[in-house]
Design a protein around this motif. Structure first.
Motif, PDB file in Angstrom:
ATOM      1  N   PRO A  61       0.811  -1.226   0.000  1.00  8.24           N
ATOM      2  CA  PRO A  61       0.000   0.000   0.000  1.00  8.24           C
ATOM      3  C   PRO A  61       0.844   1.276   0.000  1.00  8.24           C
ATOM      4  O   PRO A  61       0.349   2.344  -0.357  1.00  8.24           O
ATOM      5  CB  PRO A  61      -0.827  -0.118   1.293  1.00  8.24           C
ATOM      6  CG  PRO A  61      -0.060  -1.057   2.155  1.00  8.24           C
ATOM      7  CD  PRO A  61       0.616  -2.018   1.228  1.00  8.24           C
ATOM      8  N   SER A  62       2.116   1.135   0.389  1.00  8.99           N
ATOM      9  CA  SER A  62       3.013   2.289   0.413  1.00  8.99           C
ATOM     10  C   SER A  62       3.993   2.275  -0.757  1.00  8.99           C
ATOM     11  O   SER A  62       5.014   2.977  -0.713  1.00  8.99           O
ATOM     12  CB  SER A  62       3.787   2.314   1.738  1.00  8.99           C
ATOM     13  OG  SER A  62       2.908   2.385   2.849  1.00  8.99           O
ATOM     14  N   ALA A  63       3.705   1.494  -1.786  1.00  6.96           N
ATOM     15  CA  ALA A  63       4.613   1.393  -2.941  1.00  6.96           C
ATOM     16  C   ALA A  63       4.863   2.774  -3.548  1.00  6.96           C
ATOM     17  O   ALA A  63       3.954   3.607  -3.625  1.00  6.96           O
ATOM     18  CB  ALA A  63       4.026   0.464  -3.989  1.00  6.96           C
ATOM     19  N   ALA A  64       6.098   2.975  -3.996  1.00  8.20           N
ATOM     20  CA  ALA A  64       6.463   4.269  -4.587  1.00  8.20           C
ATOM     21  C   ALA A  64       5.765   4.506  -5.919  1.00  8.20           C
ATOM     22  O   ALA A  64       5.493   5.644  -6.292  1.00  8.20           O
ATOM     23  CB  ALA A  64       7.977   4.336  -4.770  1.00  8.20           C
ATOM     24  N   VAL A  65       5.489   3.418  -6.627  1.00 11.09           N
ATOM     25  CA  VAL A  65       4.818   3.516  -7.930  1.00 11.09           C
ATOM     26  C   VAL A  65       3.441   2.888  -7.806  1.00 11.09           C
ATOM     27  O   VAL A  65       3.315   1.730  -7.413  1.00 11.09           O
ATOM     28  CB  VAL A  65       5.631   2.819  -9.036  1.00 11.09           C
ATOM     29  CG1 VAL A  65       4.881   2.885 -10.376  1.00 11.09           C
ATOM     30  CG2 VAL A  65       7.012   3.447  -9.171  1.00 11.09           C
ATOM     31  N   LYS A  66       2.430   3.652  -8.139  1.00  8.65           N
ATOM     32  CA  LYS A  66       1.053   3.168  -8.045  1.00  8.65           C
ATOM     33  C   LYS A  66       0.439   3.168  -9.444  1.00  8.65           C
ATOM     34  O   LYS A  66       0.251   4.225 -10.042  1.00  8.65           O
ATOM     35  CB  LYS A  66       0.246   4.045  -7.092  1.00  8.65           C
ATOM     36  CG  LYS A  66       0.735   3.970  -5.647  1.00  8.65           C
ATOM     37  CD  LYS A  66      -0.005   4.930  -4.743  1.00  8.65           C
ATOM     38  CE  LYS A  66       0.351   4.689  -3.281  1.00  8.65           C
ATOM     39  NZ  LYS A  66       1.790   4.829  -3.010  1.00  8.65           N
TER      40      LYS A  66
END
Length: 244
Positions: A61-66
């Motif tokens: 959920p905190s991925a740098a790329v969404k």
């Protein structure tokens, strides 16, 4: 597809986007993104959570790329993208660098019936079931062609709580879902859920308002609509430019 002329007229007054057109532009950061380990005993691609908007997000959920895809179960370009990219997307999601959301962009009642069934088993089977519905697209289209407009319009004349269930039955979608773990009674309840059907249609209106979606599949990269990326070959370089 000529036999679907009636569908366009009966698509819950949605403004239908063309399949295979995308506009907008995402700006890459140019910085490399570090991998993130998944929770103990799990993989990121198997970590799926419902978002506040009611979609299902796969991955960190905190991925740098969404990455977000607006796609339609009745769009052949979306089917092709699913075939080409699903495995590659899972690999990127498993790195912890990227999360992925498939947001259903419903274009017609067949789309809505399929979307209601895809969500029927909950978050844990949403992505595998969605991919399998895409593999079934040609068979579904053949059944739809065989119905003809007169039969289709008769199905669409049913009360809203019965409409999508009858359509799904006629297209073999209920049986298809049953073979993949969705009980008949459960499928019937999901297809009779008019509030969920209205929410799917509302999601299209919201997407059009926020992002000016003009076709499917369309992609958001960190909240920005990606330009000219309706297939994996076009999208992949933009993901690399974003740091993957």
């Amino acid at each position: 597809m000529k036999a679907f002329s009636g569908i366009a007229l009966l698509a819950l007054s949605l403004t239908l986007a063309a399949c295979g057109k995308s506009e907008g532009g995402a700006k890459p950061s140019g910085e490399s993104v570090a991998a993130v380990a998944p929770p103990a005993g799990a993989s990121w691609s198997e970590t799926v959570a419902e978002t506040p908007e009611g979609y299902y997000r796969m991955g960190n959920p905190s991925a740098a790329v969404k990455l977000v895809e607006y796609g339609s179960y009745t769009c052949s370009h979306c089917r092709d993208f699913s075939t080409e990219a699903s495995e590659e997307i899972r690999k990127l999601v498993d790195s912890g660098k990227m999360s992925f959301e498939f947001r259903t962009y419903v274009r017609d009642p067949i789309d809505i019936s399929t979307a209601l069934l895809a969500r029927c088993g909950g978050k844990d089977i949403y992505y595998p079931l969605s991919e399998q519905f895409f593999t079934n697209q040609n068979a579904m289209f053949e059944k739809a062609q065989a119905l003809g407009d007169q039969r289709y319009q008769a199905l669409m004349s049913a009360p809203p709580a019965q409409r999508f269930g009858q359509l799904a039955d006629a297209l073999g979608l209920v049986e298809f879902a049953q073979q993949r773990g969705i009980a008949a009674d459960q499928a019937k309840m999901c297809l009779a859920d008019t509030a969920s059907a209205e929410k799917l249609a509302k999601g299209v209106e919201t997407a059009n308002s926020q992002y000016q979606i003009s076709g499917t599949p369309s992609f958001l990269l960190n909240g920005v609509l990606v330009d000219n990326a309706a297939n994996w070959a076009a999208l992949q370089p933009k993901l690399k430019a974003a740091g993957l």
